[in-house]
Design a protein around this motif. Structure first.
Motif, PDB file in Angstrom:
ATOM      1  N   GLY A  48       0.813  -1.203   0.000  1.00  0.00           N
ATOM      2  CA  GLY A  48       0.000   0.000   0.000  1.00  0.00           C
ATOM      3  C   GLY A  48       0.851   1.259   0.000  1.00  0.00           C
ATOM      4  N   ARG A  49       1.936   1.257   0.769  1.00  0.00           N
ATOM      5  CA  ARG A  49       2.827   2.420   0.796  1.00  0.00           C
ATOM      6  C   ARG A  49       3.478   2.619  -0.566  1.00  0.00           C
ATOM      7  NH1 ARG A  49       7.250   3.910   5.422  1.00  0.00           N
ATOM      8  NH2 ARG A  49       5.308   4.505   6.459  1.00  0.00           N
ATOM      9  N   LEU A  50       3.927   1.559  -1.187  1.00  0.00           N
ATOM     10  CA  LEU A  50       4.532   1.681  -2.514  1.00  0.00           C
ATOM     11  C   LEU A  50       3.521   2.190  -3.528  1.00  0.00           C
ATOM     12  CD1 LEU A  50       6.680  -1.587  -2.656  1.00  0.00           C
ATOM     13  CD2 LEU A  50       7.487   0.746  -2.305  1.00  0.00           C
ATOM     14  N   GLY A  51       2.260   1.756  -3.383  1.00  0.00           N
ATOM     15  CA  GLY A  51       1.227   2.243  -4.288  1.00  0.00           C
ATOM     16  C   GLY A  51       1.029   3.735  -4.171  1.00  0.00           C
ATOM     17  N   VAL A  52       1.094   4.266  -2.932  1.00  0.00           N
ATOM     18  CA  VAL A  52       0.964   5.710  -2.724  1.00  0.00           C
ATOM     19  C   VAL A  52       2.148   6.444  -3.341  1.00  0.00           C
ATOM     20  CG1 VAL A  52       0.944   7.522  -0.976  1.00  0.00           C
ATOM     21  CG2 VAL A  52      -0.436   5.465  -0.659  1.00  0.00           C
ATOM     22  N   LEU A  53       3.343   5.876  -3.217  1.00  0.00           N
ATOM     23  CA  LEU A  53       4.553   6.561  -3.680  1.00  0.00           C
ATOM     24  C   LEU A  53       4.744   6.491  -5.185  1.00  0.00           C
ATOM     25  CD1 LEU A  53       7.017   5.356  -0.903  1.00  0.00           C
ATOM     26  CD2 LEU A  53       6.020   7.620  -1.132  1.00  0.00           C
ATOM     27  N   PHE A  54       4.387   5.360  -5.809  1.00  0.00           N
ATOM     28  CA  PHE A  54       4.695   5.155  -7.227  1.00  0.00           C
ATOM     29  C   PHE A  54       3.462   4.907  -8.094  1.00  0.00           C
ATOM     30  CE2 PHE A  54       8.373   3.631  -4.764  1.00  0.00           C
ATOM     31  CZ  PHE A  54       9.317   4.520  -5.223  1.00  0.00           C
ATOM     32  N   GLY A  55       2.291   4.848  -7.492  1.00  0.00           N
ATOM     33  CA  GLY A  55       1.074   4.621  -8.250  1.00  0.00           C
ATOM     34  C   GLY A  55       0.609   3.189  -8.139  1.00  0.00           C
ATOM     35  N   GLN A  56      -0.703   3.022  -7.985  1.00  0.00           N
ATOM     36  CA  GLN A  56      -1.265   1.678  -7.818  1.00  0.00           C
ATOM     37  C   GLN A  56      -1.045   0.807  -9.047  1.00  0.00           C
ATOM     38  OE1 GLN A  56      -2.319   0.410  -5.073  1.00  0.00           O
ATOM     39  NE2 GLN A  56      -2.307   2.298  -3.858  1.00  0.00           N
ATOM     40  N   ASP A  57      -1.095   1.402 -10.245  1.00  0.00           N
ATOM     41  CA  ASP A  57      -0.908   0.605 -11.458  1.00  0.00           C
ATOM     42  C   ASP A  57       0.477  -0.014 -11.504  1.00  0.00           C
ATOM     43  OD1 ASP A  57      -3.457   1.170 -12.284  1.00  0.00           O
ATOM     44  OD2 ASP A  57      -2.884   2.805 -13.626  1.00  0.00           O
ATOM     45  N   ALA A  58       1.480   0.760 -11.083  1.00  0.00           N
ATOM     46  CA  ALA A  58       2.849   0.242 -11.095  1.00  0.00           C
ATOM     47  C   ALA A  58       2.984  -0.942 -10.154  1.00  0.00           C
ATOM     48  CB  ALA A  58       3.831   1.343 -10.713  1.00  0.00           C
ATOM     49  N   ILE A  59       2.390  -0.859  -8.969  1.00  0.00           N
ATOM     50  CA  ILE A  59       2.526  -1.938  -7.999  1.00  0.00           C
ATOM     51  C   ILE A  59       1.689  -3.152  -8.403  1.00  0.00           C
ATOM     52  CG2 ILE A  59       2.224  -2.552  -5.577  1.00  0.00           C
ATOM     53  CD1 ILE A  59       4.502  -0.563  -6.281  1.00  0.00           C
ATOM     54  N   ARG A  60       0.517  -2.907  -9.013  1.00  0.00           N
ATOM     55  CA  ARG A  60      -0.297  -4.049  -9.459  1.00  0.00           C
ATOM     56  C   ARG A  60       0.402  -4.848 -10.549  1.00  0.00           C
ATOM     57  NH1 ARG A  60      -5.155  -0.924  -8.191  1.00  0.00           N
ATOM     58  NH2 ARG A  60      -4.899   0.267 -10.117  1.00  0.00           N
ATOM     59  N   SER A  61       1.325  -4.237 -11.256  1.00  0.00           N
ATOM     60  CA  SER A  61       2.044  -4.948 -12.314  1.00  0.00           C
ATOM     61  C   SER A  61       3.220  -5.748 -11.769  1.00  0.00           C
ATOM     62  CB  SER A  61       2.556  -3.955 -13.361  1.00  0.00           C
ATOM     63  OG  SER A  61       3.595  -3.143 -12.836  1.00  0.00           O
ATOM     64  N   MET A  62       3.442  -5.695 -10.452  1.00  0.00           N
ATOM     65  CA  MET A  62       4.600  -6.346  -9.852  1.00  0.00           C
ATOM     66  C   MET A  62       4.194  -7.574  -9.051  1.00  0.00           C
ATOM     67  SD  MET A  62       6.860  -3.106  -8.524  1.00  0.00           S
ATOM     68  CE  MET A  62       7.520  -1.897  -9.672  1.00  0.00           C
ATOM     69  N   ARG A  63       5.166  -8.417  -8.830  1.00  0.00           N
ATOM     70  CA  ARG A  63       4.992  -9.616  -8.015  1.00  0.00           C
ATOM     71  C   ARG A  63       6.006  -9.570  -6.877  1.00  0.00           C
ATOM     72  NH1 ARG A  63       5.820 -15.570 -10.549  1.00  0.00           N
ATOM     73  NH2 ARG A  63       4.288 -14.737 -12.014  1.00  0.00           N
TER      74      ARG A  63
END
Length: 583
Positions: free
Chosen positions: A210-225
């Motif tokens: 969740g913190r990474l999503g706030v910092l870099f965008g939810q789309d970017a984190i959803r594309s990661m594993r």
């Protein structure tokens, strides 16, 4: 005539030293945040004005400084983090040189207030042109540092600062890096009296995501594993982009080594090696990686601003990072976790296997009729029985579309497979397995072939002949400009083996086994592409199902060796939506 040698005044010495530490407002923010984290802060508030040019204020709830320590803190090379030279061999803190505060105070208007738990009231010290006496001040437990009017004493350097907007972006990048590396700490960022970010502690994987999503965008984190694993005493974890979802975008591209954000070429290369032959075209890996290792195994005292590190066993670090990342993509086609969060675990072991869920489908079987045509090379029989009630991940073939694609059906989806890309990956892995499991079979030539090369090329080949023998090459020097080839790897045709030998002779690091194998793997990738079944060929039902079953068991079967996807899935729910069924 040159000037005579003189000892520089202390003020000038500090300003020169500040040139290494203080490049711009972001450099100051980094040093102050690291000091707060080293003090054990659980909450840090950052305030900026004009991108940090006018004001940088960092307030924390750390252990604080006693009144007698404030004057010492602004002296050059005064620190509480190391005591002897031996401490440099295993640095645990983010800061350690004791020069940051002195350098900052030399080029800006400086104020520091602090209070320890043992004090009833805080104390502060100011530095304008000279340090002021320490005086009492109301202050909670912790420390506040204010830096105003950066470079006001050095107008020439101030003119080299960029616009307030640009400097703010650099400060924001530094802030994000420190926030990423310390998810257990609460952070606030205020710019021009406006709260930009307010981040609570983020325990656990979901909190960190969740913190990474706030910092870099939810789309970017959803594309990661999320990956994690251990190898050779190193612990690697972090979020890495799914190859299918990679783009040419490179943000984020972050490495944290023992909690320290670093820019390390070795780690970047290790990540690219981990994504080798699964990324398409110019797509780049995006990641937020965390590497933990013994403090004695890494030297952080190699860069003025501590942005780079040096590993004592760089090869082991590279191999471990590459292996753990590569293992995530080595499953067969359609063997993903099935978990939308992308959280998986890499287990220690020979293959660093990935946990995955069973793909259980409703009962369905294809109508496979005998065919007189032979299946494609390397493919398994399509008549292997599956357990009752279980459909294979890629389903059963039902048709061939445009003589390019295989259309298969599972219980709840249609699967479309590019059979050239699929067969290319299958051949490539077969050839690679033979290549990377020396000794390779040697094909003796009935008539040895004389090859004319340059003097340096001949010297290189002769120097590494022992390395090349397990790879299937047998040759001798004839003259200073020629060799006699007596044998070559059996899996290569003679003309191809000779061409490869010429390429190997020009490799600058041919004496190292890894570049030698990489060069051969590059050619093997081309061989797999040329040897794969071409689009336009009609496949029988048995051949199509045989290809599907083999692809499911082929490492990195989701991609061809050029990074193109081998299959795509269309859920029945999506078909229902397109036809507006149930609406």
């Amino acid at each position: 005539m040159g000037m005579g040698i003189e000892i520089l005044p202390p003020e000038l010495v500090l300003q020169i030293a500040a040139g290494e530490v203080v490049e711009r407002p972001a450099s100051i923010l980094k040093e102050l945040l690291e000091n707060s984290l080293d003090a054990g802060a659980r909450s840090i508030i950052v305030e900026l004005e004009q991108g940090g040019i006018r004001l940088i204020r960092v307030r924390d709830d750390g252990c604080g400084l006693a009144p007698e320590e404030l004057p010492l803190a602004i002296l050059p090379h005064a620190t509480s983090k190391i005591r002897a030279a031996e401490d440099l061999d295993a640095i645990q803190s983010l800061g350690f040189r004791g020069e940051a505060l002195a350098s900052i105070a030399a080029v800006a208007d400086f104020r520091m207030a602090s209070r320890t738990l043992a004090q009833d009231v805080g104390t502060e010290i100011r530095v304008a042109l000279e340090p002021s006496p320490v005086r009492p001040v109301a202050h909670p437990v912790g420390t506040t540092v204010e830096v105003r009017d950066l470079f006001f004493r050095l107008p020439a350097r101030r003119r080299f600062l960029r616009s307030a907007r640009t400097e703010y972006q650099h400060c924001l990048e530094v802030f994000r890096l420190l926030v990423v590396g310390h998810p257990d700490v609460a952070f606030q960022l205020i710019h021009e009296s406006k709260r930009v970010l307010e981040l609570s502690p983020a325990p656990g994987l979901e909190g960190q995501a969740g913190r990474l999503g706030v910092l870099f965008g939810q789309d970017a984190i959803r594309s990661m594993r999320y990956l994690s694993g251990e190898h050779l005493g190193l612990r690697l974890s972090g979020w890495f982009v799914e190859p299918r979802l990679a783009t040419e975008q490179t943000t984020p591209e972050i490495w944290m080594v023992n909690g320290r954000a670093v820019q390390d070429r070795l780690l970047r290369h290790a990540v690219r090696s981990g994504y080798e032959d699964v990324l398409y075209g110019h797509n780049r890996p995006r990641y937020v990686g965390f590497l933990e290792l013994d403090a004695h195994a890494v030297d952080v005292n190699v860069h003025p601003r501590k942005l780079e590190v040096r590993f004592r066993d760089a090869q082991a670090v590279h191999q471990s990072v590459t292996r753990l990342i590569r293992s995530a993509w080595r499953g067969g086609a359609a063997q993903g976790t099935g978990d939308e969060s992308g959280l998986i675990s890499l287990q220690e072991g020979p293959g660093a296997q990935i946990e995955s869920e069973d793909h259980r489908m409703t009962r369905w079987r294809p109508n496979v009729s005998p065919d007189t045509r032979l299946p494609l090379e390397f493919l398994e029989s399509s008549l292997v029985h599956s357990p009752e009630g279980v459909c294979p991940p890629l389903g059963w073939a039902v048709a061939q579309l445009a003589e390019i694609y295989i259309v298969a059906r599972t219980a709840d989806a249609l699967v479309i497979v590019d059979f050239h890309a699929a067969h290319e990956r299958i051949l490539y892995e077969k050839l690679k397995q033979a290549l990377t499991s020396p000794p390779l079979a040697l094909q003796r030539l009935l008539t040895p072939v004389s090859l004319d090369l340059g003097v340096s090329e001949v010297e290189q080949l002769v120097a590494c002949r022992e390395l090349m023998e397990p790879l299937g090459y047998d040759f001798d020097r004839v003259t200073s400009r020629s060799i006699l080839l007596r044998g070559h790897p059996a899996l290569l045709e003679t003309a191809v083996a000779i061409a490869l030998l010429g390429r190997l002779a020009q490799e600058p690091e041919i004496g190292i086994r890894e570049p030698l194998e990489q060069c051969m793997l590059s050619l093997v990738a081309d061989l797999g592409c040329h040897g794969a079944v071409r689009a336009g060929r009609h496949l029988t039902m048995e051949e199509m199902n045989a290809l599907l079953r083999t692809l499911e068991k082929t490492p990195s079967g989701d991609f061809c060796n050029h990074g193109r996807p081998t299959w795509s899935r269309l859920d029945l729910h999506e078909l229902d939506r397109r036809f507006r069924r149930g609406q």
